[in-house]
Design an enzyme around this catalytic site. Sequence first.
Site, short mmCIF file in Angstrom:
data_model
loop_
_atom_site.label_atom_id
_atom_site.label_comp_id
_atom_site.label_asym_id
_atom_site.label_seq_id
_atom_site.Cartn_x
_atom_site.Cartn_y
_atom_site.Cartn_z
CD GLU A 116 -0.01 -46.94 26.02
OE1 GLU A 116 0.77 -46.22 26.69
OE2 GLU A 116 -0.06 -48.17 26.16
CB CYS B 18 3.62 -39.22 26.04
SG CYS B 18 4.29 -40.77 25.38
#
Length: 471
Positions: free
Chosen positions: A217, A251
Site C-alpha cells: 500500500e 496517502c
Amino acid sequence: MSDADPMARLNTVFAGQKAAFEAERHRPITERKSDLKKLEAMVKARADDFAKAIDADFGRRSKAETAVAEAGFVIATAKHARKHLDLWAAAKRKPVPPTMAPGKAYVRREPKGVAGIVSPWNYAMQLALAPLAAALAAGCRVMIKPSEFTPNTAELLRESLSKLYAEDHVAVIEGGPDMAKAFCSLPFDHLFYTGSTPVGRMVAQAAAANLTPVTLELGGKSPAVIASDFSLDEAAKTIAWGKFFNAGQTCVAPDYALAPKGGQQAFAQAVLREADAMWPDVAGNGDYTAIISEKHHARLTALVDQARAAGAQVMQAEFDAAKAGNTRVFPPTVVVDPPLDSALMREEIFGPVLPVLGHDGLKDAARFVNERDRPLALYVYSKSKQTARKFLASTLSGGAAVNVPMLHLSVEDLPFGGVGASGQGAYHGETGFLTFTHERAVFEAPVWHPSRLIFPPYGKMFEFFKKLQAG
C-alpha cells in the site's frame, strides 16, 4: 525472551506463531468473531489514550481527525468484518463442466498462516489495526511492526494488544530501520506493507527472497482534476479539506490540482479561503495537525523554496510562527504553476502544499496524468456523470472519486489499493479478508469416475471426449 534482546525476540515470536498456527490451522469462526469484538471494545475503551499518544508523537494532532480517521475507522472495519464473516469464510461452489461430471467443485477459504504487518506513522493506529482486523477475520496469526516515528503509539499498541491476545496470536515488534529490515526478511505467509514507494521496493525485494506474497500500500501523486463545467469555488471546498486534513500527511490526499487554464490563480485563492475558514489561525489551532518530524518539515520547506526560486507563485495562509512555537506547524500552501521538473512535481509531497497547474481540457488533463506514474487515487470534478466517467475511462489509478476526495477508502466494500508504482494488492471489506486467505481449489470425484475411460491406451472413448471437450 527478554526485550533486552529484541532481534532474538523477533525470531522467537515468529517461531511461536508458526507453531501455534500449525496447532490450530483453522481457527473457528466463532473465535474469529470474538477476536474482532475484543478489538472493537479495546479501541472504544482506549480511544482517548490513543488520541493522546498520537498527539504526543506528532507534537500536535487534531483530536477530531484522530477520532474519525483512526478510532472510528478501525471500529467500523472490525464491526463490518464480524457482520459478514460467515459469508466471507464459507466455501464457494463452482460449476462442473459436462466433461468432468459427476463431481463437486468448490473453493475452500483458508487462513494463509502467519502474517506480517508493517505500518506507517501518518495514521499509526488505523494502518496497524485495520489490516489486523482483516488478518484476524481470515484466521491468521499476526506480527505488527509499527513506525519508529510514532514511538508513543507503538508502545500503546504493544501494551493494549498484549492484553487482548496471546503473543503467539498477535504481537507488536518495536524498533528502527534495522528491525524493520529483519522483520521483512522473515518467511511470513503474507507480508503487508504501508508506506512510501522507495521503501516498498525494498520490502518487495526482501519478501522475494522467501517467495512471500506481499501487499504494498504505497502512494504517489494523486491528482484532482477540475472540468470546465465545475465551479472552482465549489471544488476548492472539498479539495482544501482533503489536502489539509492531517496537514496533507495522507496517502490519498490530492497531491496536485489541474484547473482549467487561466483559472489557476482564482482556484488557488479559493483553496486558501476555504483553508482559512476550516482552520483559522493555523499556528494556534489545535485542529490543524503538525508535521511528524523536523526532517519532514525541513523537506517541505525545501520543496516550496525550490519552486519559489524557479519562478512559481507561492501563496500561504497567514501564519504566526511565534505562536506555533516548536509544534512543527506548516501552514496551508498553494504553489501556482511550479516547474514540471521541480521536486514538488516529481515527488509525493505528503504535506499541506498543493501545486496548481492549468489544463486545456480533460483530454489534455488525461494526457498529463497518464504520462506519470499511476497514482494511488484520482479525483475528477464535473457536473456531468458522463464526463466524469469518460475521464475515469481514459486514466488509470488505484482508486477514484467524483466531486470529492478520499471518501472512497471509507466504503468498506470497495477494495483499497494501488496500481503500478502506487502499490499492488488491496484490502478493506471482503478484499481484505481475501488478502490474508488462501483460496484452495477442490474437486471431489465419486469412487468411480468416468475419467477412467480416457486413460491410456487411447481409443474411441478418448476421441469422443476430445471432441466433446473442444465443442
